[in-house]
Write a protein that holds these residues in place. Structure first.
Motif, PDB file in Angstrom:
ATOM      1  N   ASP A   1       6.199  11.847   9.900  1.00 37.03           N
ATOM      2  CA  ASP A   1       7.145  11.280   9.150  1.00 37.03           C
ATOM      3  C   ASP A   1       7.015   9.714   9.332  1.00 37.03           C
ATOM      4  N   GLN A   2       6.465   9.233  10.187  1.00 41.25           N
ATOM      5  CA  GLN A   2       6.205   7.718  10.463  1.00 41.25           C
ATOM      6  C   GLN A   2       4.829   7.450   9.521  1.00 41.25           C
ATOM      7  N   GLY A   3       3.964   8.433   9.752  1.00 40.58           N
ATOM      8  CA  GLY A   3       2.763   8.224   8.876  1.00 40.58           C
ATOM      9  C   GLY A   3       3.085   8.287   7.490  1.00 40.58           C
ATOM     10  N   LEU A   4       3.951   9.291   7.006  1.00 45.05           N
ATOM     11  CA  LEU A   4       4.417   9.218   5.589  1.00 45.05           C
ATOM     12  C   LEU A   4       5.051   7.815   5.253  1.00 45.05           C
ATOM     13  N   GLU A   5       5.907   7.497   5.832  1.00 43.20           N
ATOM     14  CA  GLU A   5       6.511   6.072   5.759  1.00 43.20           C
ATOM     15  C   GLU A   5       5.487   5.134   5.411  1.00 43.20           C
ATOM     16  N   LYS A   6       4.470   4.944   6.261  1.00 46.36           N
ATOM     17  CA  LYS A   6       3.681   3.931   6.233  1.00 46.36           C
ATOM     18  C   LYS A   6       2.885   4.217   5.005  1.00 46.36           C
ATOM     19  N   VAL A   7       2.448   5.359   4.691  1.00 48.22           N
ATOM     20  CA  VAL A   7       1.738   5.567   3.253  1.00 48.22           C
ATOM     21  C   VAL A   7       2.455   5.181   2.200  1.00 48.22           C
ATOM     22  N   GLY A   8       3.855   5.383   2.017  1.00 50.67           N
ATOM     23  CA  GLY A   8       4.807   5.059   1.014  1.00 50.67           C
ATOM     24  C   GLY A   8       4.770   3.704   0.917  1.00 50.67           C
ATOM     25  N   ASP A   9       4.937   2.876   2.091  1.00 58.14           N
ATOM     26  CA  ASP A   9       4.965   1.806   1.966  1.00 58.14           C
ATOM     27  C   ASP A   9       3.548   0.841   1.414  1.00 58.14           C
ATOM     28  N   GLN A  10       2.633   1.365   2.087  1.00 60.66           N
ATOM     29  CA  GLN A  10       1.266   0.812   1.439  1.00 60.66           C
ATOM     30  C   GLN A  10       1.025   1.005  -0.099  1.00 60.66           C
ATOM     31  N   ILE A  11       1.717   2.221  -0.433  1.00 60.03           N
ATOM     32  CA  ILE A  11       1.518   2.536  -2.059  1.00 60.03           C
ATOM     33  C   ILE A  11       2.282   1.521  -2.658  1.00 60.03           C
ATOM     34  N   ASP A  12       3.735   1.067  -2.067  1.00 61.92           N
ATOM     35  CA  ASP A  12       4.653   0.242  -2.609  1.00 61.92           C
ATOM     36  C   ASP A  12       3.802  -1.099  -2.935  1.00 61.92           C
ATOM     37  N   THR A  13       3.288  -1.476  -1.708  1.00 61.77           N
ATOM     38  CA  THR A  13       2.639  -3.052  -1.618  1.00 61.77           C
ATOM     39  C   THR A  13       1.484  -2.778  -2.706  1.00 61.77           C
ATOM     40  N   ARG A  14       0.942  -1.911  -2.771  1.00 59.73           N
ATOM     41  CA  ARG A  14      -0.463  -2.043  -3.737  1.00 59.73           C
ATOM     42  C   ARG A  14       0.000  -1.907  -5.119  1.00 59.73           C
ATOM     43  N   THR A  15       1.336  -1.554  -5.538  1.00 56.89           N
ATOM     44  CA  THR A  15       1.622  -1.226  -6.959  1.00 56.89           C
ATOM     45  C   THR A  15       2.740  -2.322  -7.080  1.00 56.89           C
ATOM     46  N   GLY A  16       2.994  -3.112  -6.241  1.00 56.27           N
ATOM     47  CA  GLY A  16       3.842  -4.311  -6.410  1.00 56.27           C
ATOM     48  C   GLY A  16       5.465  -3.644  -6.534  1.00 56.27           C
ATOM     49  N   GLY A  17       5.669  -2.432  -6.079  1.00 56.88           N
ATOM     50  CA  GLY A  17       6.926  -1.744  -5.913  1.00 56.88           C
ATOM     51  C   GLY A  17       7.259  -1.255  -7.238  1.00 56.88           C
ATOM     52  N   LYS A  18       6.265  -1.271  -8.256  1.00 57.88           N
ATOM     53  CA  LYS A  18       6.535  -0.400  -9.599  1.00 57.88           C
ATOM     54  C   LYS A  18       7.015   1.054  -9.733  1.00 57.88           C
ATOM     55  N   PHE A  19       6.637   1.495  -8.587  1.00 61.27           N
ATOM     56  CA  PHE A  19       6.866   3.026  -8.537  1.00 61.27           C
ATOM     57  C   PHE A  19       7.673   3.451  -7.278  1.00 61.27           C
ATOM     58  N   ALA A  20       8.518   2.410  -6.861  1.00 61.51           N
ATOM     59  CA  ALA A  20       8.962   2.582  -5.367  1.00 61.51           C
ATOM     60  C   ALA A  20      10.037   3.710  -5.379  1.00 61.51           C
ATOM     61  N   GLN A  21      10.890   3.884  -6.767  1.00 59.81           N
ATOM     62  CA  GLN A  21      11.707   5.075  -6.600  1.00 59.81           C
ATOM     63  C   GLN A  21      10.893   6.265  -6.528  1.00 59.81           C
ATOM     64  N   HIS A  22       9.965   6.660  -7.166  1.00 62.89           N
ATOM     65  CA  HIS A  22       9.080   7.707  -7.027  1.00 62.89           C
ATOM     66  C   HIS A  22       8.294   8.072  -5.862  1.00 62.89           C
TER      67      HIS A  22
END
Length: 59
Positions: A19-40
């Motif tokens: 679960d912690q790893g999944l959170e980190k991956v999600g945060d990294q995706i948000d960072t790289r996309t500028g939060g554009k797809f944060a909800q998804h």
């Protein structure tokens, strides 16, 4: 026991780490996309956490 069964067993035993790893991956995706797809991304992370181990262990 096949490889997939071994992976599932490890994920179940270490649900908190998964679960912690999944959170980190999600945060990294948000960072790289500028939060554009944060909800998804959040929805995908939540669903992945729900499907691993005994459920979401990260608050």
């Amino acid at each position: 026991m096949g490889l997939l069964d071994k992976v599932k067993d490890l994920a179940n035993k270490h649900d908190d780490k998964v679960d912690q790893g999944l959170e980190k991956v999600g945060d990294q995706i948000d960072t790289r996309t500028g939060g554009k797809f944060a909800q998804h991304v959040d929805k995908g992370v939540d669903e992945a956490q729900r499907r691993t181990g005994s459920g979401d262990t990260v608050q």
